[in-house]
Design an enzyme around this catalytic site. Structure first.
Site, PDB file in Angstrom:
ATOM      1  N   HIS A   8       1.801   4.224  -3.002  1.00 35.47           N
ATOM      2  CA  HIS A   8       1.859   5.749  -2.805  1.00 35.47           C
ATOM      3  C   HIS A   8       3.396   6.581  -3.772  1.00 35.47           C
ATOM      4  O   HIS A   8       2.839   7.660  -4.269  1.00 35.47           O
ATOM      5  CB  HIS A   8       2.194   6.315  -1.468  1.00 35.47           C
ATOM      6  N   GLU A  56      -5.996   6.958  -1.071  1.00 32.93           N
ATOM      7  CA  GLU A  56      -6.461   5.693  -0.031  1.00 32.93           C
ATOM      8  C   GLU A  56      -6.884   4.738  -0.660  1.00 32.93           C
ATOM      9  O   GLU A  56      -6.256   3.401  -0.572  1.00 32.93           O
ATOM     10  CB  GLU A  56      -6.927   5.426   1.490  1.00 32.93           C
ATOM     11  N   HIS A 103       0.569  -1.001   0.100  1.00 35.85           N
ATOM     12  CA  HIS A 103      -0.445  -0.075  -0.069  1.00 35.85           C
ATOM     13  C   HIS A 103       0.458   1.120   0.251  1.00 35.85           C
ATOM     14  O   HIS A 103       0.720   2.316  -0.828  1.00 35.85           O
ATOM     15  CB  HIS A 103      -1.053  -0.059   1.047  1.00 35.85           C
ATOM     16  N   GLU A 104       2.076   1.514   0.506  1.00 39.82           N
ATOM     17  CA  GLU A 104       2.656   2.296   1.008  1.00 39.82           C
ATOM     18  C   GLU A 104       3.409   2.433  -0.446  1.00 39.82           C
ATOM     19  O   GLU A 104       4.053   3.732  -0.943  1.00 39.82           O
ATOM     20  CB  GLU A 104       3.449   2.152   2.493  1.00 39.82           C
TER      21      GLU A 104
END
Length: 299
Positions: free
Chosen positions: A146, A216, A142-143
């Site tokens: 980004h 997100e 997930h990070e």
């Protein structure tokens, strides 16, 4: 954006472009108002505004990492964390970012950086202690999403104008300029600057919140597709959100200002307005992951 195996998101790209357009427009308005009101100091205003913007762009990642207590670690110091990042970067075909750990019992993670070469992924000790390996990989994916999509950079730049407007508002209110009733021009100037700054801050705040919620969901989607294990990410989300209630309020308050950068918000009260929230609700995120799991199962 350097191509990676993270699923592209045109919706995220269009929102980032739109956000940057309006943020740039607001920036021009703020500087323009200051130049008109302070004609004799327009050169200083332009240099100061430009300098602050450049400083924010080049040093914001370091400031954010320092503020959140991130400490870079070597593979020898954190072999499991580095191993997970290595596997995900190889899977995503992207450069490995710096890896850091923050000493905090709040279970969370975040990413910073101007680009893929200058990025950092950080996990808190509370997160590392609570998650299983596959759950941790879901959060790290997930990070890394980004970083790959560069929305971290856009969020950093977008939030800068709101910070600048807040500083101008406080300076105008506390400076005492224009309090003398005989100086009507100064009083009017202070009122105009304060009013413009308040409006700019409000618009900037809403723009960053709208982008933050979508990014997100985008990162959840990209991580689930890359790893092929949306259930692991859903499990991590449920576990982290549930554990937040056990963290002392004092610690959550310290983490709250950085909610927009975290994997999950420090506070996620149902009564909190969705318009002002930095993250989508847990139900929205789990529902999306459930749909992705069904799609992957059919394929």
């Amino acid at each position: 954006m350097a191509r990676t195996r993270f699923a592209p998101d045109r919706g995220l790209t269009s929102r980032m472009v739109t956000t940057m357009f309006f943020i740039g427009l607001l920036y021009v308005v703020v500087v323009g108002v200051l130049v008109v009101l302070l004609k004799g100091a327009w050169v200083v205003i332009m240099l100061l505004a430009g300098g602050l913007f450049i400083a924010q762009f080049w040093f914001s990642d370091r400031i954010a990492a320092f503020s959140m207590g991130a400490r870079e670690v070597t593979p020898e110091q954190a072999p499991e964390l580095h191993g997970a990042v290595d596997r995900l970067c190889a899977l995503a075909d992207m450069p490995k970012p710096r890896v850091a750990i923050a000493e905090s019992d709040v279970p969370n993670a975040f990413a910073t950086g101007r680009n893929q070469k200058n990025s950092m992924v950080c996990a808190t000790t509370g997160l590392l202690r609570r998650l299983e390996p596959e759950e941790l990989e879901g959060v790290l994916a997930h990070e890394l999403s980004h970083v790959a999509h560069r929305d971290v950079v856009v969020m950093t730049i977008a939030s800068f104008l709101g910070v600048l407007a807040g500083i101008i508002t406080r300076a105008a209110l506390w400076s005492g300029v224009g309090r003398d009733s005989r100086d009507q021009n100064a009083a009017i100037a202070v009122l105009i600057v304060t009013a413009v700054s308040v409006v700019v801050y409000a618009i900037s705040f809403l723009l960053t919140r709208l982008l933050s919620r979508y990014r997100e969901l985008s990162a959840d989607r990209a991580a689930a597709i890359l790893t092929g294990r949306p259930s692991a990410l859903a499990s991590a989300l449920t576990k982290v959100t549930g554990q937040m209630a056990r963290i002392p309020t004092r610690d959550l308050r310290k983490a709250e200002p950085f909610n927009a950068f975290y994997f999950a918000p420090a506070f996620n009260k149902e009564s909190f307005s969705r318009l002002l929230s930095s993250h989508p609700t847990l139900e929205q995120r789990l529902d999306q992951l459930g749909r992705i799991a069904a799609q992957l199962g059919r394929s």
